[in-house]
Design an enzyme around this catalytic site. Structure first.
Site, PDB file in Angstrom:
ATOM      1  N   ASN A   1       0.815  -1.277  -0.051  1.00  0.00           N
ATOM      2  CA  ASN A   1       0.111  -0.156   0.017  1.00  0.00           C
ATOM      3  C   ASN A   1       0.735   1.412   0.066  1.00  0.00           C
ATOM      4  OD1 ASN A   1      -2.701  -1.366  -0.177  1.00  0.00           O
ATOM      5  ND2 ASN A   1      -2.349  -1.370   2.068  1.00  0.00           N
ATOM      6  N   GLU A   2       2.059   1.252   0.631  1.00  0.00           N
ATOM      7  CA  GLU A   2       2.764   2.447   0.954  1.00  0.00           C
ATOM      8  C   GLU A   2       3.921   2.492  -0.432  1.00  0.00           C
ATOM      9  OE1 GLU A   2       2.835   4.917   2.932  1.00  0.00           O
ATOM     10  OE2 GLU A   2       1.132   4.178   3.991  1.00  0.00           O
ATOM     11  N   GLY A   3       4.053   1.424  -0.877  1.00  0.00           N
ATOM     12  CA  GLY A   3       5.409   1.489  -1.860  1.00  0.00           C
ATOM     13  C   GLY A   3       6.393   1.997  -1.028  1.00  0.00           C
TER      14      GLY A   3
END
Length: 161
Positions: free
Chosen positions: A16-18
């Site tokens: 989700n964050e990368g």
């Protein structure tokens, strides 16, 4: 019971964050706040002029998860599954501990309304753009994924035989 984020939960957050090994404005184009790694917000005076390594990004994420896990552990007053814990930690990682502490999600969950808590995650799909709160497709997708994870193994209601 004190929980920590599972391997699957951490992978979910990482996805989700990368990951960026160089600092970037967060949110992009709208902020003087910068992040690095897996969404690690830089504190005043904290700089990584030459970027970071993947190992450093992993270590920052581990350190950033601890207070978020502690928040979920201290605020949730009902039994939850590991998947529910992981979904909530992802939410807290993205929206913040104060947001979670005052959220409809937490109120409903602590009242034993697991479905309502999951549904309330979907309320958090907006960002400020040009002075207005607008729906953000990326946030909505993240909330839908959190909701799905949260509901993936909901415990049965106490009145179900």
């Amino acid at each position: 019971m004190t929980r920590t984020t599972s391997v699957q939960g951490r992978a979910f957050i990482e996805h989700n964050e990368g990951c960026s090994l160089t600092a970037y404005p967060d949110p992009p184009g709208q902020s003087t706040q910068f992040s690095i790694g897996f969404g690690h917000l830089l504190d005043a005076g904290e700089t990584y002029a030459n970027g970071i390594t993947q190992d450093e990004a992993d270590a920052l994420l581990s350190a950033d998860l601890r207070p978020r896990e502690a928040c979920v552990n201290s605020k949730v007053q009902v039994d939850i599954t590991q998947a529910q814990f992981d979904a909530l930690v992802d939410f807290v990682y993205n929206e913040g501990m104060d947001a979670f502490s005052g959220s409809t999600t937490l109120r409903r969950l602590n009242a034993g309304d697991y479905q309502g808590a999951a549904d309330a995650l979907l309320m958090w799909d907006r960002v400020m753009r040009r002075g207005q709160l607008v729906e953000d497709g990326g946030l909505l997708a993240r909330r839908v994924a959190e909701r799905k994870m949260f509901l993936s193994d909901v415990p049965p209601s106490p009145d179900v035989a």
